[in-house]
Enzyme design. Structure first.
Site, PDB file in Angstrom:
ATOM      1  N   LEU A 232       1.095   7.662   5.644  1.00 42.29           N
ATOM      2  CA  LEU A 232       0.365   6.530   5.056  1.00 42.29           C
ATOM      3  C   LEU A 232       1.083   5.210   5.305  1.00 42.29           C
ATOM      4  O   LEU A 232       0.439   4.168   5.462  1.00 42.29           O
ATOM      5  CB  LEU A 232       0.166   6.766   3.565  1.00 42.29           C
ATOM      6  CG  LEU A 232      -0.780   7.919   3.196  1.00 42.29           C
ATOM      7  CD1 LEU A 232      -0.898   8.032   1.687  1.00 42.29           C
ATOM      8  CD2 LEU A 232      -2.153   7.716   3.816  1.00 42.29           C
ATOM      9  N   CYS A 233       2.412   5.245   5.326  1.00 37.45           N
ATOM     10  CA  CYS A 233       3.152   3.997   5.559  1.00 37.45           C
ATOM     11  C   CYS A 233       2.872   3.447   6.956  1.00 37.45           C
ATOM     12  O   CYS A 233       2.790   2.236   7.160  1.00 37.45           O
ATOM     13  CB  CYS A 233       4.650   4.215   5.360  1.00 37.45           C
ATOM     14  SG  CYS A 233       5.354   5.498   6.414  1.00 37.45           S
ATOM     15  N   THR A 234       2.688   4.354   7.921  1.00 37.18           N
ATOM     16  CA  THR A 234       2.357   3.925   9.286  1.00 37.18           C
ATOM     17  C   THR A 234       0.969   3.293   9.326  1.00 37.18           C
ATOM     18  O   THR A 234       0.755   2.263   9.970  1.00 37.18           O
ATOM     19  CB  THR A 234       2.417   5.124  10.251  1.00 37.18           C
ATOM     20  OG1 THR A 234       3.735   5.661  10.257  1.00 37.18           O
ATOM     21  CG2 THR A 234       2.031   4.705  11.663  1.00 37.18           C
TER      22      THR A 234
END
Length: 488
Positions: A232-234
């Protein structure tokens, strides 16, 4: 001399298979005109999926002598389908695939009757599937395959129908529910075979699933590669591919904007929102006021090329690329196996064929074995219950069981609906059973098989599934003996 008087059909090659004996035929094979004619008159085949592979299957089955076909598909025709789904035309865009495919094949092959069903497979009552001698799958969804696989194996144990795989389909019989004979072999009359096909680019597979004899779909689900997941951070901070941009809107923004509302990839409005959300995000970055979808701009913000509405559909729905020639090859294999199963004119595939045309041409047949612990074709999940457990309590237990985790469960015992979540009319009719002991609802048998349909979550994705459960009631033998003594 008698053979020369046999009236030939329009398919000379089909007559050669069905009218003459052979050395590689199945034990049930009885060649003759009656077999050929009964195939056309009584054999009902269900095709699930009317996409690239489904179009080929309908055409091939119709040309192979099957005149009673039905097809289910929930999708509408899109422009991107036209390059490989040969039954569709530009003027058909927006129309249901099942209806157009059925119409086109009936126009081309005289005498065939195809009934289309524009709906989800879960929308049909399970009893709908009992009238077909074979189910042929042309799907691109693992979840849909799992659901139909469970339905077919449920019929075997319940014995709701008899369709003999020879030339006697017109002799439908009522039988006592049974699964295996005294030698522990599956009883042919309670078996509903499936033929499953699938393609991905230049690769494909065809397989035969015979409940009780071959491994089922769940036994070999490991053959399918796991779906790609992105951190999700990507997605939120450092997208590097077009797929990252699309999944950002799908996985992050949808929940932010539509709190509590489940995303449905088969809802066109939901899919359009994901694509439009991408352009809206871009407009915020670029201070743009245009209302025209501009998904590519968000990707360009991070130096990424290639975001389109078609790609958005492919990423969100995990659509697999398809090539028309691969579909034709796999369809031919599936149709041939369907004909062999229905007529016994030759031995069937054992039991998994793979085709690879990426580098040269490679075809291989592998005989997989059953998984003895399979939740679908195995002995089922064993549950021990007190005779006092109510149906409502039992349904609650299904949500907490580590092997099941089933919510919104509907419960069926043999041919009786004990409780149905939907449609509303059935829910109301069966609601009064919730407060009754399950032991009594099942006829006070000490142990038996039931089937439950519900929703399960995996990787934060909800899917429909059907599971077989083996229920054993503690102390039920003593209770039954007491009832018999009182009755005496």
């Amino acid at each position: 001399m008698a053979e020369s008087t046999v009236q030939q059909s329009r398919s000379r090659d089909l007559d050669k298979l069905l009218l003459k004996p052979g050395n590689l035929v199945a034990p049930t094979f009885e060649p003759g005109v009656q077999l050929r004619d009964d195939l056309q008159e009584y054999a009902r085949i269900l095709v699930i999926g009317a996409g690239g592979l489904g179009c080929e299957l309908l055409k091939d089955l119709a040309l192979s002598g099957f005149k009673n076909l039905e097809v289910i598909d929930m999708d509408r025709i899109e422009v991107t389908n036209l390059n490989r789904q040969f039954l569709f035309r530009l003027e058909d865009v927006g129309k249901p695939k099942a209806e157009v495919a059925a119409k086109r094949v009936m126009e081309r092959v005289s005498g065939v009757n195809i009934v289309p069903h524009f709906c989800r497979i879960e929308d049909k009552e399970i009893d709908f599937y009992k009238d077909f001698i074979i189910i042929v799958l042309g799907l691109d969804s693992i979840e849909a395959r799992s659901y139909i696989n469970a339905v077919a194996h449920a019929f075997q144990i319940q014995g709701w129908y008899v369709m003999i795989a020879s030339h006697t389909w017109n002799k439908a019989l009522n039988v006592v529910p049974q699964k295996y004979d005294s030698d522990d072999n599956p009883i042919e009359e309670t078996v509903k075979p499936m033929v499953d096909g699938g393609t991905e680019g230049f690769k494909g597979h065809a397989r035969v699933i015979i409940p009780g004899s071959t491994p089922c779909f769940e036994c070999t689900i490991w053959l399918f590669p796991p779906q790609v997941k992105f951190p999700l951070c990507t997605l939120a901070e450092t997208p590097r591919t077009a797929a990252h941009c699309i999944e950002y809107a799908h996985l992050i923004k949808w929940d932010e904007v539509h709190s509590g509302k489940t995303f449905d990839p088969d809802d066109p409005e939901h899919m359009k929102w994901v694509y439009t959300e991408l352009s809206f995000k871009v407009c915020l970055f670029n201070m743009c006021s245009s209302h025209v979808p501009q998904a590519v701009k968000r990707a360009e913000l991070f130096g990424i090329q290639g975001v389109t509405y078609s790609l958005t559909q492919g990423v969100v729905k995990n659509i697999i690329p398809a090539i028309a020639s691969t579909n034709a090859i796999i369809s031919a294999a599936c149709t041939l196996e369907t004909l062999k199963l229905a007529s016994g004119c030759s031995k069937t595939l054992s039991n998994y064929l793979t085709y690879n045309g990426v580098e040269g041409l490679h075809i291989k047949v592998t005989e997989f074995v059953k998984d003895k612990d399979c939740l679908v074709c195995g002995p089922g999940v064993l549950l021990e219950l007190d005779t006092s457990v109510t149906l409502q309590k039992f349904i609650d237990m299904l949500e907490e069981h580590p092997k099941l985790l089933l919510s919104k469960a509907s419960v069926r015992h043999r041919a009786t609906n004990l409780y149905m979540q939907a449609p509303p009319v059935l829910e109301e009719m069966t609601r009064s059973n919730l407060n009754l002991p399950l032991f009594e609802l099942m006829g006070k048998v000490p142990k038996d098989i039931i089937h439950v349909t519900g929703t399960t979550s995996k990787d934060d994705k909800k899917t429909s599934c059907l599971r077989k459960l083996c229920l054993v009631f503690k102390g039920a033998d003593a209770v039954t003996d007491l009832d018999m003594a009182v009755g005496a």
